[in-house]
Write a protein that holds these residues in place. Structure first.
Motif, mmCIF file in Angstrom:
data_model
loop_
_atom_site.group_PDB
_atom_site.id
_atom_site.type_symbol
_atom_site.label_atom_id
_atom_site.label_comp_id
_atom_site.label_asym_id
_atom_site.label_seq_id
_atom_site.Cartn_x
_atom_site.Cartn_y
_atom_site.Cartn_z
ATOM 1 N N ARG A 290 0.849 -1.402 0.034
ATOM 2 C CA ARG A 290 0.044 0.195 0.099
ATOM 3 C C ARG A 290 0.770 1.358 0.029
ATOM 4 O O ARG A 290 0.421 2.186 -0.528
ATOM 5 N N ASP A 291 2.221 0.975 0.470
ATOM 6 C CA ASP A 291 3.043 2.274 0.620
ATOM 7 C C ASP A 291 4.153 2.016 -0.234
ATOM 8 O O ASP A 291 4.246 0.739 -1.112
ATOM 9 N N VAL A 292 4.977 2.954 -0.671
ATOM 10 C CA VAL A 292 6.032 2.979 -1.672
ATOM 11 C C VAL A 292 7.357 2.453 -1.083
ATOM 12 O O VAL A 292 7.935 2.885 0.129
ATOM 13 N N PRO A 293 8.033 1.389 -1.480
ATOM 14 C CA PRO A 293 9.283 0.907 -0.946
ATOM 15 C C PRO A 293 10.279 1.600 -1.433
ATOM 16 O O PRO A 293 10.089 2.589 -2.331
ATOM 17 N N PRO A 294 11.642 1.491 -0.727
ATOM 18 C CA PRO A 294 11.737 0.444 0.165
ATOM 19 C C PRO A 294 11.835 1.012 1.611
ATOM 20 O O PRO A 294 12.034 0.522 2.536
ATOM 21 N N GLY B 11 8.603 2.794 2.739
ATOM 22 C CA GLY B 11 7.166 2.532 3.207
ATOM 23 C C GLY B 11 6.391 3.902 3.186
ATOM 24 O O GLY B 11 5.756 4.171 4.267
ATOM 25 N N LEU B 12 6.924 5.021 2.517
ATOM 26 C CA LEU B 12 6.278 6.013 2.289
ATOM 27 C C LEU B 12 4.970 6.015 1.926
ATOM 28 O O LEU B 12 4.604 5.391 0.922
ATOM 29 N N ALA B 13 3.977 6.843 2.272
ATOM 30 C CA ALA B 13 2.701 7.011 1.624
ATOM 31 C C ALA B 13 2.851 7.559 0.139
ATOM 32 O O ALA B 13 3.796 8.287 -0.229
ATOM 33 N N PRO B 14 1.869 7.047 -0.714
ATOM 34 C CA PRO B 14 2.048 7.530 -2.147
ATOM 35 C C PRO B 14 1.943 9.100 -2.339
ATOM 36 O O PRO B 14 2.219 9.528 -3.241
ATOM 37 N N THR B 15 1.059 9.810 -1.443
ATOM 38 C CA THR B 15 1.082 11.163 -1.207
ATOM 39 C C THR B 15 2.284 11.837 -0.864
ATOM 40 O O THR B 15 2.218 13.025 -0.805
ATOM 41 N N ASP B 16 3.029 11.339 -0.135
ATOM 42 C CA ASP B 16 4.204 11.851 0.578
ATOM 43 C C ASP B 16 5.058 12.584 -0.422
ATOM 44 O O ASP B 16 5.376 12.127 -1.928
ATOM 45 N N PRO B 17 5.353 13.838 -0.403
ATOM 46 C CA PRO B 17 6.351 14.630 -1.520
ATOM 47 C C PRO B 17 7.559 13.852 -1.710
ATOM 48 O O PRO B 17 7.981 13.981 -2.658
ATOM 49 N N ALA B 18 7.902 13.175 -0.871
ATOM 50 C CA ALA B 18 9.503 12.610 -0.970
ATOM 51 C C ALA B 18 9.376 11.457 -1.959
ATOM 52 O O ALA B 18 10.495 11.349 -2.720
ATOM 53 N N ALA C 29 7.556 11.853 -4.749
ATOM 54 C CA ALA C 29 6.988 12.596 -5.894
ATOM 55 C C ALA C 29 7.780 12.057 -7.034
ATOM 56 O O ALA C 29 9.062 12.399 -7.150
ATOM 57 N N GLY C 30 7.322 11.663 -8.457
ATOM 58 C CA GLY C 30 8.099 11.238 -9.338
ATOM 59 C C GLY C 30 8.686 9.674 -9.421
ATOM 60 O O GLY C 30 9.058 9.423 -10.587
ATOM 61 N N GLN C 31 8.493 9.242 -8.320
ATOM 62 C CA GLN C 31 8.864 7.726 -8.294
ATOM 63 C C GLN C 31 7.949 6.864 -8.821
ATOM 64 O O GLN C 31 8.235 5.748 -9.384
ATOM 65 N N LEU C 32 6.760 7.178 -8.711
ATOM 66 C CA LEU C 32 5.704 6.118 -8.689
ATOM 67 C C LEU C 32 5.183 6.289 -10.638
ATOM 68 O O LEU C 32 5.423 7.486 -11.140
ATOM 69 N N GLY D 156 24.302 -5.643 -15.826
ATOM 70 C CA GLY D 156 24.299 -5.123 -14.693
ATOM 71 C C GLY D 156 23.386 -5.203 -13.412
ATOM 72 O O GLY D 156 22.432 -6.040 -13.815
ATOM 73 N N PRO D 157 23.782 -5.132 -12.215
ATOM 74 C CA PRO D 157 22.602 -5.224 -11.146
ATOM 75 C C PRO D 157 21.537 -4.465 -11.438
ATOM 76 O O PRO D 157 21.375 -3.363 -11.867
ATOM 77 N N GLY D 158 20.497 -5.019 -10.950
ATOM 78 C CA GLY D 158 19.035 -4.325 -10.866
ATOM 79 C C GLY D 158 18.700 -3.346 -9.518
ATOM 80 O O GLY D 158 19.144 -3.614 -8.722
ATOM 81 N N ARG D 159 18.028 -2.247 -10.057
ATOM 82 C CA ARG D 159 17.755 -1.442 -8.869
ATOM 83 C C ARG D 159 16.044 -1.352 -8.701
ATOM 84 O O ARG D 159 15.554 -1.792 -9.789
ATOM 85 N N THR D 160 15.678 -0.772 -7.524
ATOM 86 C CA THR D 160 14.151 -0.952 -7.454
ATOM 87 C C THR D 160 13.698 -0.200 -8.656
ATOM 88 O O THR D 160 13.851 0.957 -8.812
ATOM 89 N N THR D 161 12.551 -0.670 -9.087
ATOM 90 C CA THR D 161 11.496 0.088 -10.152
ATOM 91 C C THR D 161 10.229 0.021 -9.533
ATOM 92 O O THR D 161 9.459 -0.814 -9.620
ATOM 93 N N PRO D 162 9.798 1.007 -8.748
ATOM 94 C CA PRO D 162 8.353 1.128 -8.339
ATOM 95 C C PRO D 162 7.365 1.176 -9.287
ATOM 96 O O PRO D 162 7.921 2.013 -10.228
ATOM 97 N N GLY D 163 6.344 0.579 -9.115
ATOM 98 C CA GLY D 163 5.164 1.236 -9.971
ATOM 99 C C GLY D 163 4.118 1.161 -9.280
ATOM 100 O O GLY D 163 3.766 1.020 -8.038
ATOM 101 N N THR D 164 2.694 1.521 -9.823
ATOM 102 C CA THR D 164 1.288 1.454 -9.014
ATOM 103 C C THR D 164 0.452 0.734 -9.854
ATOM 104 O O THR D 164 0.277 0.726 -11.307
#
Length: 337
Positions: A287-291, A293-300, A302-305, A327-335
């Motif tokens: 429900r929150d944004v990894p890694p 655990g911030l809320a999707p509405t958190d300004p921090a 913004a632009g990651q989703l 190369g190694p993989g980095r986190t790719t968040p989606g919604t």
């Protein structure tokens, strides 16, 4: 209908990810989905897709609720090792099984001057008698005539042969023991090349004094190393040539109060710190944004989703930013919606 159309695009992307690449090695992200409350989990739907008759992709679905990092990793291990995916060869986890088994050894009641011998005895019995740790088989490194000769030799000279195995002097065997002494976590150099000195630090009581974060990294690294070995093609190894789809770890209900976010960070850290790619596609839902655990509405964040209709473009952008082939993989968040 738009929801299902967008999910279909996600399925198409995942299907393209799991296929073995012709060259350049595996380039797999951590695909972190963020779903809204009241929406069917996309991980649940993805599990049904991967289990379809036409796909039979190796996969395991686990719930992060009430589980810490080590429990989640162990469930991923048991699920992939025991899975029957269309009759394909089972995945073997020799490195992880060895590390996990050592962590089940308790030498607290053994006199200090006898702990090394007791650890060697337990390890020798479990490895060479094909004894399971918690029901999971940890087969030896060799088979055929070589394995038969080694089995006979162990009946006569068990201590000597096992010493040769763990020190790397037995040609063609003992690779997993050497790997532990050459990898970077838990400072194996402090053991001065002695596997049992290193192994005692994973058993009780010494484990309680070690850096627990380093132990977690070691367990994740061993888990990923097993997958690298299982998919590494060599002319004399038939199993990897028959593997055409990478395994998928589906992790649902990831939240700050369980070990889901921590496992995401550990996998990402091992890939970044070792510089090694691996054939594991991780798909999580929260429900929150990894890694963090911030809320999707958190300004921090913004632009990651990225909405599902833009996930293909985000994946292409992620791949173009990799430092090099494989190369190694980095986190790719989606919604998901």
């Amino acid at each position: 209908m738009r929801v299902y159309a967008e999910f279909h695009r996600l399925v198409g992307l995942v299907e393209s990810m799991v296929l073995r690449p012709r060259r350049n090695g595996w380039q797999l992200p951590l695909l972190c989905l963020v779903s809204r409350p009241g929406v069917t989990s996309p991980v649940t739907m993805m599990a049904h897709v991967l289990a379809g008759e036409e796909r039979r992709v190796p996969h395991v679905r686990i719930s992060a609720t009430g589980r810490d990092v080590r429990t989640l990793l162990h469930e991923a291990y048991t699920g992939l090792a025991a899975g029957n995916f269309g009759g394909s060869d089972p995945l073997r986890f020799r490195h992880y099984a060895l590390a996990d088994g050592l962590m089940q050894v308790d030498l607290s009641g053994v006199p200090t001057n006898r702990r090394r011998r007791e650890l060697a005895r337990q390890l020798r019995e479990r490895v060479w008698q094909r004894g399971p740790w918690e029901g999971q088989q940890a087969p030896p490194d060799v088979g055929g005539w070589t394995g038969l000769l080694l089995w006979l030799a162990l009946r006569v000279l068990p201590g000597l042969v096992f010493w040769l195995l763990t020190t790397g002097w037995l040609f063609g065997a003992g690779r997993r023991f050497r790997w532990f002494m050459r990898q970077q976590y838990l400072a194996p150099t402090l053991a001065a090349g002695d596997f049992f000195t290193f192994a005692r630090r994973l058993a009780l009581p010494l484990r309680t004094t070690e850096d627990q974060g380093q132990i977690d990294l070691l367990l994740v690294h061993a888990f990923l190393q097993d997958l690298r070995v299982e998919y590494r093609r060599r002319p004399w190894r038939l199993r990897p040539w028959r593997r055409t789809a990478c395994p998928v770890l589906l992790m649902d209900e990831v939240a700050p109060e369980n070990g889901g976010y921590a496992l995401i960070r550990l996998i990402n850290a091992v890939r970044d710190e070792t510089g090694q790619s691996d054939p594991l596609l991780v798909i999580t839902n929260s429900r929150d944004v990894p890694p963090d655990g911030l809320a999707p509405t958190d300004p921090a964040v913004a632009g990651q989703l990225v909405p599902l209709d833009g996930v293909e473009g985000a994946y292409r952008a992620w791949r173009s930013g990799l430092p090099g082939p494989g190369g190694p993989g980095r986190t790719t968040p989606g919604t998901s919606r």
